[in-house]
Design an enzyme around this catalytic site. Sequence first.
Site, PDB file in Angstrom:
ATOM      1  N   HIS A 186       0.666  -0.981   0.005  1.00 39.67           N
ATOM      2  CA  HIS A 186      -0.009  -0.028  -0.082  1.00 39.67           C
ATOM      3  C   HIS A 186       0.811   1.168  -0.120  1.00 39.67           C
ATOM      4  O   HIS A 186       0.496   2.250  -0.633  1.00 39.67           O
ATOM      5  CB  HIS A 186      -1.032  -0.084   1.186  1.00 39.67           C
ATOM      6  CG  HIS A 186      -2.176  -0.915   1.045  1.00 39.67           C
ATOM      7  ND1 HIS A 186      -2.795  -1.630   2.123  1.00 39.67           N
ATOM      8  CD2 HIS A 186      -2.546  -1.459  -0.128  1.00 39.67           C
ATOM      9  CE1 HIS A 186      -3.588  -2.348   1.562  1.00 39.67           C
ATOM     10  NE2 HIS A 186      -3.724  -2.273   0.283  1.00 39.67           N
ATOM     11  N   ARG A 293      -4.953  -7.487 -19.214  1.00 35.22           N
ATOM     12  CA  ARG A 293      -4.692  -8.706 -19.070  1.00 35.22           C
ATOM     13  C   ARG A 293      -5.507  -9.311 -18.132  1.00 35.22           C
ATOM     14  O   ARG A 293      -5.115  -9.499 -16.707  1.00 35.22           O
ATOM     15  CB  ARG A 293      -3.011  -8.733 -18.432  1.00 35.22           C
ATOM     16  CG  ARG A 293      -2.225  -8.191 -19.574  1.00 35.22           C
ATOM     17  CD  ARG A 293      -0.762  -8.310 -18.944  1.00 35.22           C
ATOM     18  NE  ARG A 293       0.419  -8.215 -20.028  1.00 35.22           N
ATOM     19  CZ  ARG A 293       1.228  -6.961 -20.418  1.00 35.22           C
ATOM     20  NH1 ARG A 293       0.646  -5.864 -19.807  1.00 35.22           N
ATOM     21  NH2 ARG A 293       1.787  -6.938 -21.087  1.00 35.22           N
ATOM     22  N   ARG A 329      -8.095  -9.379 -23.002  1.00 35.60           N
ATOM     23  CA  ARG A 329      -7.352 -10.300 -23.692  1.00 35.60           C
ATOM     24  C   ARG A 329      -7.743 -11.535 -22.818  1.00 35.60           C
ATOM     25  O   ARG A 329      -7.906 -11.518 -21.501  1.00 35.60           O
ATOM     26  CB  ARG A 329      -6.043 -10.513 -23.617  1.00 35.60           C
ATOM     27  CG  ARG A 329      -5.499 -11.427 -23.865  1.00 35.60           C
ATOM     28  CD  ARG A 329      -3.775 -11.266 -23.761  1.00 35.60           C
ATOM     29  NE  ARG A 329      -3.246 -11.379 -22.597  1.00 35.60           N
ATOM     30  CZ  ARG A 329      -2.015 -11.003 -22.374  1.00 35.60           C
ATOM     31  NH1 ARG A 329      -1.200 -10.481 -23.265  1.00 35.60           N
ATOM     32  NH2 ARG A 329      -1.554 -11.000 -21.104  1.00 35.60           N
ATOM     33  N   GLU A 428       1.384 -12.320 -31.812  1.00 35.11           N
ATOM     34  CA  GLU A 428       2.846 -12.319 -31.178  1.00 35.11           C
ATOM     35  C   GLU A 428       3.559 -13.744 -31.163  1.00 35.11           C
ATOM     36  O   GLU A 428       4.438 -13.878 -30.678  1.00 35.11           O
ATOM     37  CB  GLU A 428       2.273 -12.092 -29.551  1.00 35.11           C
ATOM     38  CG  GLU A 428       1.389 -13.391 -29.285  1.00 35.11           C
ATOM     39  CD  GLU A 428       0.690 -13.082 -27.659  1.00 35.11           C
ATOM     40  OE1 GLU A 428       1.735 -12.389 -26.961  1.00 35.11           O
ATOM     41  OE2 GLU A 428      -0.375 -13.709 -27.360  1.00 35.11           O
ATOM     42  N   ASN A 451       6.058  -8.168 -26.997  1.00 33.43           N
ATOM     43  CA  ASN A 451       6.956  -8.996 -26.105  1.00 33.43           C
ATOM     44  C   ASN A 451       7.413 -10.408 -26.329  1.00 33.43           C
ATOM     45  O   ASN A 451       8.572 -10.872 -26.284  1.00 33.43           O
ATOM     46  CB  ASN A 451       6.408  -8.911 -24.855  1.00 33.43           C
ATOM     47  CG  ASN A 451       5.994  -7.422 -24.199  1.00 33.43           C
ATOM     48  OD1 ASN A 451       6.560  -6.607 -24.721  1.00 33.43           O
ATOM     49  ND2 ASN A 451       5.191  -7.202 -23.168  1.00 33.43           N
ATOM     50  N   ASP A 452       6.321 -10.953 -26.687  1.00 33.23           N
ATOM     51  CA  ASP A 452       6.365 -12.310 -27.188  1.00 33.23           C
ATOM     52  C   ASP A 452       7.027 -12.461 -28.765  1.00 33.23           C
ATOM     53  O   ASP A 452       7.648 -13.426 -29.207  1.00 33.23           O
ATOM     54  CB  ASP A 452       4.927 -13.243 -27.245  1.00 33.23           C
ATOM     55  CG  ASP A 452       5.113 -13.511 -25.599  1.00 33.23           C
ATOM     56  OD1 ASP A 452       5.749 -14.236 -25.052  1.00 33.23           O
ATOM     57  OD2 ASP A 452       3.777 -13.493 -25.036  1.00 33.23           O
ATOM     58  N   ARG A 462      13.901 -13.952 -23.149  1.00 31.08           N
ATOM     59  CA  ARG A 462      14.223 -12.547 -22.631  1.00 31.08           C
ATOM     60  C   ARG A 462      14.818 -12.762 -21.136  1.00 31.08           C
ATOM     61  O   ARG A 462      15.193 -11.901 -20.864  1.00 31.08           O
ATOM     62  CB  ARG A 462      13.080 -11.626 -22.781  1.00 31.08           C
ATOM     63  CG  ARG A 462      12.229 -11.728 -21.770  1.00 31.08           C
ATOM     64  CD  ARG A 462      10.930 -10.692 -21.829  1.00 31.08           C
ATOM     65  NE  ARG A 462       9.847 -11.233 -22.324  1.00 31.08           N
ATOM     66  CZ  ARG A 462       8.665 -10.692 -21.977  1.00 31.08           C
ATOM     67  NH1 ARG A 462       8.522  -9.604 -21.563  1.00 31.08           N
ATOM     68  NH2 ARG A 462       7.563 -11.502 -22.408  1.00 31.08           N
ATOM     69  N   CYS A 499       0.396  -3.635 -28.145  1.00 33.18           N
ATOM     70  CA  CYS A 499       0.246  -3.646 -26.762  1.00 33.18           C
ATOM     71  C   CYS A 499       1.456  -3.954 -26.125  1.00 33.18           C
ATOM     72  O   CYS A 499       1.609  -4.006 -25.034  1.00 33.18           O
ATOM     73  CB  CYS A 499      -1.060  -4.225 -26.275  1.00 33.18           C
ATOM     74  SG  CYS A 499      -1.121  -5.941 -26.765  1.00 33.18           S
TER      75      CYS A 499
END
Length: 567
Positions: A186, A293, A329, A428, A451-452, A462, A499
Amino acid sequence: MYEGVNASEGIGIGTVAVAVEPDLTFTPHTVEDTEAEKARFDKALETFCKKTEAQAEHMKTSVGEAEAEIMYGHVTLAQDPELGGAIKASIEGGTCAEQALTETSTMFENMFLSMDDEMFRLRAADIADIRTGILAELLGREVVDLSVLPEGTVIVIHDLTPSMTATIDKKNVAGIVTEVGGRTSHSAIIARALEIPAVLSVSNACGALHNGMTAIVDGFRGLVIAEPDEKTLAEYTQRREDFIAEKQALEAFRGKPTITADGFKKIMACNIGSPDDVKGALDQDAEAIGLFRSEFLFMDAKSLPSEEEQFEAYRKVAVALKGAPVIIRTLDVGGDKEIPYLKLVKEENPFMGYRAIRYCLDNADEYKVQLRALLRASAFGDIKIMVPMVTCVEEIRAVKDLVEVCKDELREEGYKFNEDIEVGIMTETAASANIPDLLAKEADFFSIGTNDLTGYTMAADRGNDKIAYLYSWYYPAVLRAIKSIIEAGVKEGIMVGMCGEAAADPLLTPLLIAWGMEEFSTSAPSILRTRKTISQWTVEEAKELADKAVQCTTAEEVKALLEAAAK
Ligand code: PEP
Ligand code: MG
């Protein structure tokens, strides 16, 4: 130099104030008049709740509604009948209120700490915070008051609890350093909301740093530099000024449409992991959600979230976006995303295994729960369904068939939904980059998951340091993949977005404009910066650069070309 967790970005330079927590020691004793002792506890609880409510009210305007909810949550938790009942029962046995509170709350705290779920572990920190507050009332002591610090203070404290954070006067605090807490604590959430640079989990910070010391808090890299030499101080002062100047300059792009220098409209969207992230997205001026996501909903749960739970989460986002597009997604499980209760068998090569849409189509009944929830939520906004890890036409066709089955069911059950809901795919995989023309005929939109896509195209994980040099979208192989996906989508007349992290890379922006990409979806802090970069390029200039980029033969050449052209 001390290392910790980079919990809130920015550079803070100031004078250390080590916040000493109040002495809450007491001598446990037995009580005769248990009724009077219970009344003493009730009074302390009541005062604590009143003060906390006042802090929450103050926080609503000083920090934000969502953060204030944390404080209201403290009140609810403090008044929890189970906790209160257990404390009273202990007092009835002759234990003094301080001891009854300490023992009982510690028991609850340990119970929460032993749970796997991050949400419950956060609850443990809340319980400890509440214990401190009520104990201070019982003992008549003041908890740390951070509202009266001099300007330019770097607060150094063992743990910055939400109740302490609530009293902070933002203009006086240059930085925050704690000995415990992670990015999701928090304190971190509130530090980010207050835009105060923070480095958490610096071990022995309270011992190593002393009142009056000068300290630099590097919230980007998670570093604290005590008593910096002149050169370091000058460097960091410059970096802080550059960061502040850039942030201010970016403000000029708030509330503006996203357009190229020659007036072509683009969409600046945001990536989120939960409905709670929507506020941050809208605060940073997102025009849409380009990637929700949804697996985080599944990861945060102990078992598969029900249709109702999922529907509520999706509906919340759709409503908050007031009709702007929300791309959700469907479950992207597997690879690096583990969901323990699904009990997936460990595989030799999880990134090429039973994951994402492969898992979902094989568990159609589970998948239908998500599709039904998405369809029902589509009655409340512009929800679009996105399918991850698609490698062949068969997969997208199968999903569309399932969507139709769900539509039939919902129609029969009398639910409203968007009959024309769009079903798009994440491009991807290397396979999707080879057949974008075929996929574009089936999908309503593309969103490039760089990313993929980078990993699958270069066959480079990666996470593997030894081959990290191969994980780059400047390699011609990846650039060609991106180009062919965008151009195939544009040719077929469907929306193409991105994205993956590359959407926020300013070096790549002109190439994406040149090839006709329409939507850029980034994390919230990159939105204004990306909008600015887009505004700096005309399509013609971008095309000229892109033509040169595709002639390059190595990643190094590509990067050098883009760097030289950067505005
Ligand atoms: C991607 O692969 O680029 C992407 C956006 O998805 P994730 O990072 O969740 O795999
Ligand atoms: Mg991905």
